[in-house]
Design a protein around this motif. Structure first.
Motif, PDB file in Angstrom:
ATOM      1  N   GLU A 152       0.828  -1.206   0.000  1.00 40.53           N
ATOM      2  CA  GLU A 152       0.000   0.000   0.000  1.00 40.53           C
ATOM      3  C   GLU A 152       0.867   1.264   0.000  1.00 40.53           C
ATOM      4  OE1 GLU A 152      -3.231   2.119   2.930  1.00 40.53           O
ATOM      5  OE2 GLU A 152      -3.204  -0.061   2.848  1.00 40.53           O
ATOM      6  N   ILE A 153       1.917   1.259   0.788  1.00 38.02           N
ATOM      7  CA  ILE A 153       2.835   2.407   0.827  1.00 38.02           C
ATOM      8  C   ILE A 153       3.496   2.595  -0.531  1.00 38.02           C
ATOM      9  CG2 ILE A 153       5.017   3.256   1.796  1.00 38.02           C
ATOM     10  CD1 ILE A 153       4.115   1.930   4.458  1.00 38.02           C
ATOM     11  N   ARG A 154       3.901   1.496  -1.158  1.00 38.76           N
ATOM     12  CA  ARG A 154       4.548   1.597  -2.471  1.00 38.76           C
ATOM     13  C   ARG A 154       3.587   2.191  -3.491  1.00 38.76           C
ATOM     14  NH1 ARG A 154       5.995   0.089  -7.272  1.00 38.76           N
ATOM     15  NH2 ARG A 154       8.179  -0.091  -7.817  1.00 38.76           N
ATOM     16  N   GLN A 155       2.336   1.728  -3.487  1.00 40.02           N
ATOM     17  CA  GLN A 155       1.347   2.276  -4.424  1.00 40.02           C
ATOM     18  C   GLN A 155       1.128   3.760  -4.173  1.00 40.02           C
ATOM     19  OE1 GLN A 155       0.069   0.994  -7.173  1.00 40.02           O
ATOM     20  NE2 GLN A 155       1.380  -0.765  -6.775  1.00 40.02           N
TER      21      GLN A 155
ATOM     22  N   ILE B 159       9.404  -5.494   0.308  1.00 37.55           N
ATOM     23  CA  ILE B 159       8.268  -6.308  -0.149  1.00 37.55           C
ATOM     24  C   ILE B 159       8.745  -7.708  -0.506  1.00 37.55           C
ATOM     25  CG2 ILE B 159       6.635  -6.590  -2.064  1.00 37.55           C
ATOM     26  CD1 ILE B 159       6.245  -3.489  -1.901  1.00 37.55           C
ATOM     27  N   GLU B 160       9.870  -7.800  -1.185  1.00 35.26           N
ATOM     28  CA  GLU B 160      10.415  -9.115  -1.544  1.00 35.26           C
ATOM     29  C   GLU B 160      10.770  -9.919  -0.292  1.00 35.26           C
ATOM     30  OE1 GLU B 160      11.322 -12.384  -3.566  1.00 35.26           O
ATOM     31  OE2 GLU B 160      10.354 -10.595  -4.375  1.00 35.26           O
ATOM     32  N   ARG B 161      11.400  -9.269   0.705  1.00 32.03           N
ATOM     33  CA  ARG B 161      11.716  -9.970   1.958  1.00 32.03           C
ATOM     34  C   ARG B 161      10.442 -10.422   2.659  1.00 32.03           C
ATOM     35  NH1 ARG B 161      15.396  -5.819   2.397  1.00 32.03           N
ATOM     36  NH2 ARG B 161      14.117  -4.713   3.913  1.00 32.03           N
ATOM     37  N   ALA B 162       9.417  -9.587   2.661  1.00 31.27           N
ATOM     38  CA  ALA B 162       8.152  -9.942   3.307  1.00 31.27           C
ATOM     39  C   ALA B 162       7.494 -11.119   2.589  1.00 31.27           C
ATOM     40  CB  ALA B 162       7.214  -8.738   3.340  1.00 31.27           C
ATOM     41  N   ARG B 163       7.578 -11.139   1.275  1.00 36.05           N
ATOM     42  CA  ARG B 163       7.010 -12.270   0.512  1.00 36.05           C
ATOM     43  C   ARG B 163       7.755 -13.569   0.817  1.00 36.05           C
ATOM     44  NH1 ARG B 163       6.254  -8.911  -5.037  1.00 36.05           N
ATOM     45  NH2 ARG B 163       4.186  -8.095  -4.563  1.00 36.05           N
ATOM     46  N   GLN B 164       9.090 -13.475   0.891  1.00 34.52           N
ATOM     47  CA  GLN B 164       9.884 -14.662   1.214  1.00 34.52           C
ATOM     48  C   GLN B 164       9.563 -15.157   2.622  1.00 34.52           C
ATOM     49  OE1 GLN B 164      13.917 -13.406   0.554  1.00 34.52           O
ATOM     50  NE2 GLN B 164      13.755 -13.570  -1.665  1.00 34.52           N
ATOM     51  N   LYS B 165       9.432 -14.221   3.560  1.00 31.64           N
ATOM     52  CA  LYS B 165       9.108 -14.589   4.934  1.00 31.64           C
ATOM     53  C   LYS B 165       7.738 -15.246   5.001  1.00 31.64           C
ATOM     54  CE  LYS B 165       8.647 -12.548   9.530  1.00 31.64           C
ATOM     55  NZ  LYS B 165       8.695 -11.309  10.307  1.00 31.64           N
ATOM     56  N   GLN B 166       6.774 -14.686   4.274  1.00 32.20           N
ATOM     57  CA  GLN B 166       5.426 -15.246   4.262  1.00 32.20           C
ATOM     58  C   GLN B 166       5.428 -16.646   3.640  1.00 32.20           C
ATOM     59  OE1 GLN B 166       2.438 -13.229   1.794  1.00 32.20           O
ATOM     60  NE2 GLN B 166       1.066 -13.311   3.562  1.00 32.20           N
ATOM     61  N   ALA B 167       6.184 -16.831   2.559  1.00 37.08           N
ATOM     62  CA  ALA B 167       6.264 -18.141   1.916  1.00 37.08           C
ATOM     63  C   ALA B 167       6.897 -19.163   2.854  1.00 37.08           C
ATOM     64  CB  ALA B 167       7.065 -18.045   0.620  1.00 37.08           C
TER      65      ALA B 167
END
Length: 82
Positions: A31-34, A62-70
């Protein structure tokens, strides 16, 4: 050799963004990026560089958060299978 004003600002931005990004969810980061993409465009060179650096740091977070979520999802899935 002393740091320039821009280098100091970029270092401060990196530090603050790392702290902030660690506390935010993936959805909040996106959301912040958008908001940053749709917001006011910088007009001077230094502001353009800062805006570009902020977007780069957000992309990395965002990439780190996606990796963490995965990783978390994979661990939950493994736990359910065990």
């Amino acid at each position: 050799m002393p740091m320039t004003n821009l280098e100091i600002r970029v270092a401060a931005l990196q530090f603050l963004s790392l702290r902030l990004c660690a506390a935010l969810s993936l959805e909040q980061l996106e959301e912040i990026r958008q908001s940053a993409l749709g917001g006011v465009r910088a007009t001077d060179v230094e502001s353009i560089q800062m805006q570009s650096e902020l977007l780069k740091l957000l992309d990395e977070a965002i990439e780190r958060a996606r990796q963490k979520q995965a990783t978390t999802d994979a661990m939950k899935s493994s736990a359910h299978l065990a």
